[in-house]
Write a protein that holds these residues in place. Structure first.
Motif, PDB file in Angstrom:
ATOM      1  N   GLY A   1      -9.027   7.763  14.551  1.00 30.27           N
ATOM      2  CA  GLY A   1     -10.236   8.094  15.259  1.00 30.27           C
ATOM      3  C   GLY A   1     -11.179   9.006  14.509  1.00 30.27           C
ATOM      4  O   GLY A   1     -10.930   9.255  13.580  1.00 30.27           O
ATOM      5  N   LEU A   2     -11.822   9.848  15.291  1.00 28.30           N
ATOM      6  CA  LEU A   2     -12.855  10.979  14.639  1.00 28.30           C
ATOM      7  C   LEU A   2     -11.982  11.941  14.108  1.00 28.30           C
ATOM      8  O   LEU A   2     -11.018  12.582  14.789  1.00 28.30           O
ATOM      9  N   ARG A   3     -12.400  12.502  13.038  1.00 29.68           N
ATOM     10  CA  ARG A   3     -11.917  13.717  12.434  1.00 29.68           C
ATOM     11  C   ARG A   3     -12.051  14.975  13.326  1.00 29.68           C
ATOM     12  O   ARG A   3     -13.084  15.128  14.061  1.00 29.68           O
ATOM     13  N   TYR A   4     -11.233  15.845  13.527  1.00 27.09           N
ATOM     14  CA  TYR A   4     -10.909  17.099  14.160  1.00 27.09           C
ATOM     15  C   TYR A   4     -11.037  16.732  15.891  1.00 27.09           C
ATOM     16  O   TYR A   4     -11.515  17.599  16.441  1.00 27.09           O
ATOM     17  N   VAL A   5     -10.385  15.704  16.283  1.00 27.48           N
ATOM     18  CA  VAL A   5     -10.787  15.433  17.461  1.00 27.48           C
ATOM     19  C   VAL A   5      -8.926  15.100  17.921  1.00 27.48           C
ATOM     20  O   VAL A   5      -8.511  14.364  17.554  1.00 27.48           O
TER      21      VAL A   5
ATOM     22  N   GLY B   1     -13.607  26.555  29.533  1.00 26.41           N
ATOM     23  CA  GLY B   1     -13.772  27.725  28.692  1.00 26.41           C
ATOM     24  C   GLY B   1     -15.330  27.863  28.199  1.00 26.41           C
ATOM     25  O   GLY B   1     -16.216  27.362  28.831  1.00 26.41           O
ATOM     26  N   LEU B   2     -15.136  28.409  26.982  1.00 24.83           N
ATOM     27  CA  LEU B   2     -16.795  28.484  26.308  1.00 24.83           C
ATOM     28  C   LEU B   2     -16.872  27.816  25.148  1.00 24.83           C
ATOM     29  O   LEU B   2     -15.838  27.290  24.534  1.00 24.83           O
ATOM     30  N   LEU B   3     -18.034  27.568  24.503  1.00 24.97           N
ATOM     31  CA  LEU B   3     -18.212  27.073  23.302  1.00 24.97           C
ATOM     32  C   LEU B   3     -19.433  27.852  22.593  1.00 24.97           C
ATOM     33  O   LEU B   3     -20.035  28.313  23.249  1.00 24.97           O
ATOM     34  N   PRO B   4     -19.513  27.693  21.299  1.00 26.25           N
ATOM     35  CA  PRO B   4     -20.328  28.371  20.708  1.00 26.25           C
ATOM     36  C   PRO B   4     -21.819  27.851  20.831  1.00 26.25           C
ATOM     37  O   PRO B   4     -22.034  26.620  21.185  1.00 26.25           O
TER      38      PRO B   4
ATOM     39  N   ASN C   1     -26.937  21.797  18.171  1.00 24.79           N
ATOM     40  CA  ASN C   1     -26.466  20.578  17.331  1.00 24.79           C
ATOM     41  C   ASN C   1     -26.676  19.273  18.315  1.00 24.79           C
ATOM     42  O   ASN C   1     -27.125  18.425  17.919  1.00 24.79           O
ATOM     43  N   ALA C   2     -26.239  19.457  19.570  1.00 22.65           N
ATOM     44  CA  ALA C   2     -26.331  18.258  20.323  1.00 22.65           C
ATOM     45  C   ALA C   2     -27.565  17.999  20.987  1.00 22.65           C
ATOM     46  O   ALA C   2     -28.048  16.997  20.789  1.00 22.65           O
TER      47      ALA C   2
ATOM     48  N   HIS D   1     -18.750  21.513  13.849  1.00 29.48           N
ATOM     49  CA  HIS D   1     -19.533  21.256  12.829  1.00 29.48           C
ATOM     50  C   HIS D   1     -19.555  19.967  12.092  1.00 29.48           C
ATOM     51  O   HIS D   1     -20.377  19.445  11.690  1.00 29.48           O
ATOM     52  N   GLN D   2     -18.260  19.615  11.857  1.00 32.62           N
ATOM     53  CA  GLN D   2     -18.104  18.249  11.040  1.00 32.62           C
ATOM     54  C   GLN D   2     -17.946  17.100  11.956  1.00 32.62           C
ATOM     55  O   GLN D   2     -18.385  16.102  11.315  1.00 32.62           O
ATOM     56  N   THR D   3     -17.501  17.437  13.383  1.00 35.56           N
ATOM     57  CA  THR D   3     -17.420  16.427  14.218  1.00 35.56           C
ATOM     58  C   THR D   3     -18.433  16.917  15.370  1.00 35.56           C
ATOM     59  O   THR D   3     -17.679  17.625  16.337  1.00 35.56           O
ATOM     60  N   PRO D   4     -19.521  16.773  15.707  1.00 42.04           N
ATOM     61  CA  PRO D   4     -20.288  17.408  16.601  1.00 42.04           C
ATOM     62  C   PRO D   4     -20.047  16.794  18.053  1.00 42.04           C
ATOM     63  O   PRO D   4     -19.578  15.496  18.159  1.00 42.04           O
ATOM     64  N   VAL D   5     -20.151  17.614  19.007  1.00 45.93           N
ATOM     65  CA  VAL D   5     -20.097  17.116  20.361  1.00 45.93           C
ATOM     66  C   VAL D   5     -20.694  15.573  20.709  1.00 45.93           C
ATOM     67  O   VAL D   5     -20.163  14.898  21.519  1.00 45.93           O
TER      68      VAL D   5
END
Length: 516
Positions: free
Chosen positions: A211-215, A265-268, A274-275, A236-240
């Motif tokens: 599937g998607l990278r970094y997920v 939790g939190l997110l940057p 970006n979303a 950054h590489q796989t946006p939300v």
């Protein structure tokens, strides 16, 4: 300069007993300098995620206290929940935020891991950037089979051996500690109660199944609704937004949709920005178009500049007319600088695959150098305090014979301490020299002159400290103490000269440097 800031996001295997969560939270917040930013408890997962930030030292201590309290209150033999886990404190990641590097977070993870293993007798695995084995970079590999499997296999299967602590699992299980980049824990709830659909979608979206990278993803049932639970390790590489649309498309295959999503939790801020850019198609958007960001920069810069202007640095203090800090403090400061250079060479070696064979030695070198750097930095204040104590003793009253006797004794005691402090500095400076020699002999060849500079600074620190020992010995009346301190000093000076000669040899033979 901003103060170093580190984030910690420990996951505890408890959510159904609020009093236990409150006790763990109290253990963390009792540490001065720690600020809890978020708390998220999920009853179905039976898991609580806390997010706190602070100075590196405060965050490291708070993490330890949280782990210790959780070990007292949570028995994995009695624990059930939808989320995989191997420990009462399941995972403890450190994330660099401000003026702090990933490498320094790795060192925090190693220190904490060793302490938890030694003092709490809890097996500890290092993961992500702190991993000592490639297979331990991925958390799922460590948690394979969960607590139940680990309890059976640890001590039997060498592949399950921890990095620190006993090779035996107790009721608190094991803990995974590491360093990583910011991660977004993101859950999508579906318009169905069929968990098999969530599991199929999770399999499609996660990278390990194509599937998607970094997920990373899994399908679970939460509050009677199927949930795709995900960790996004590089937004950054796989946006939300891309992840949400992928899940939406896969869900449509099974005739269901997205009911709602959830952030754990939190997110940057960048992730939300970006979303918004993606969904609104703001192709020409610039980050400085955010009002709050512009205001933050406007208000922040003058304040920081003013604060910095009010903080004189050590060199400025040294140049002032006051007697402290003086030569002894300068010796300690120089020794600390030498230790810092040794640590730099060690870290510059750890990042190079070419030096994999000396990785363990370099880790030990960095840890010892950092310990010496801290001790020598503290000795700056200790030397100033010792000198001030001598001055204070001379100012004691001497009007009566009793006062004269008390004053003389106080002067002698303070003078002895004023000699012992720089002697301690000299000993630590020699320790730095020895580490510098190891760094030059085994470390990154490109940094060999940095190791040589560390040795020269340490030798100079020892020499300066020795001057301060001898000047105080002139006023010391205890002849036995004078002889003893002089003998110790001569041994240190002889050894330092020997180390200097060995360093020159390494610089010539390994570094090809001409010293003639």
């Amino acid at each position: 300069m901003p103060s170093p800031l580190v984030e910690c996001i420990p996951n505890f295997s408890e959510a159904r007993r609020p009093e236990v969560v409150e006790s763990i939270l109290a253990a963390i917040t009792d540490v001065q300098g720690v600020h809890v930013l978020d708390r998220h408890s999920d009853l179905d997962h039976n898991r609580t995620v806390l997010t706190f930030v602070g100075s590196p030292a405060a965050v490291e201590e708070a993490a330890y206290q949280g782990i210790a309290r959780a070990a007292q209150l949570i028995d994995l033999n009695q624990h059930t929940g939808a989320h995989p886990r191997i420990g009462a404190t399941d995972v403890v990641p450190f994330v660099p935020i401000t003026d702090f590097t990933m490498q320094e977070c790795v060192e925090m993870a190693r220190r904490l891991g060793k302490r938890v293993g030694d003092e709490l007798s809890i097996p500890v695995y290092l993961y992500e950037d702190a991993a000592t084995k490639p297979e331990h970079q991925n958390l799922e590999n460590i948690r394979h089979g969960q607590y139940e499997a680990l309890k059976e296999e640890m001590g039997v299967n060498p592949a399950r051996d921890p990095d620190f602590g006993p090779h035996k699992v107790g009721p608190a299980g094991a803990t995974v500690i590491g360093a990583r980049a910011p991660l977004i824990a993101f859950n999508v709830y579906l318009t169905t109660n069929e968990v098999s659909i969530a599991q199929k979608i999770a399999k499609a979206v996660r990278h390990s199944n194509g599937g998607l990278r970094y997920v990373k993803a899994m399908g679970v049932m939460v509050e009677g609704r199927a949930q795709v639970s995900m960790n996004l390790t590089n937004y950054h590489q796989t946006p939300v937004a891309r992840v949400v649309e992928f899940v939406r498309r896969e869900a449509a295959r099974y005739g269901v949709g997205i009911h709602h999503s959830e952030l754990v939790g939190l997110l940057p801020q960048d992730a939300l920005t970006n979303a918004a850019i993606w969904y609104l198609q703001l192709d020409d958007f610039q980050p400085d178009q955010i009002l709050e960001s512009r205001l933050y920069e406007l208000l922040r810069s003058p304040t920081q500049a003013a604060a910095a202007a009010q903080q004189p640095d050590f060199i400025d203090q040294l140049a002032s007319s006051t007697p402290t800090p003086g030569g002894g403090a300068a010796a300690a400061h120089t020794g600390a600088a030498a230790a810092a250079l040794v640590a730099m060479v060690g870290r510059g070696t750890l990042t190079k695959k070419k030096y994999e064979a000396v990785k363990d030695q370099m880790w030990a070198l960095v840890e010892q150098a950092e310990s010496l750097r801290t001790e020598l930095a503290q000795a700056v204040d200790e030397d100033c305090a010792a000198f001030d104590a001598v001055m204070a003793a001379f100012k004691l009253p001497k009007d009566t014979p009793e006062q004269q006797t008390a004053r003389a004794q106080a002067v002698q005691a303070a003078t002895l301490l004023a000699a012992q402090v720089p002697l301690k500095v000299a000993g630590k400076a020699l320790d730095v020299q020895k580490l510098a020699l190891q760094a030059a002999a085994d470390g990154n060849l490109n940094a060999i002159t940095d190791a040589g500079s560390a040795s020269a600074l340490a030798h100079a620190a020892l020499t300066c400290a020795a001057y301060n020992v001898r000047t105080n010995l002139l006023s010391l009346e205890d002849e036995k103490a004078v002889v003893d301190l002089k003998n110790q000093l001569r041994i240190l000076e002889t050894s330092s000269t020997e180390q200097e000669g060995l360093m020159h040899k390494v610089l010539v033979e390994r570094g090809g440097i001409s010293l003639g």
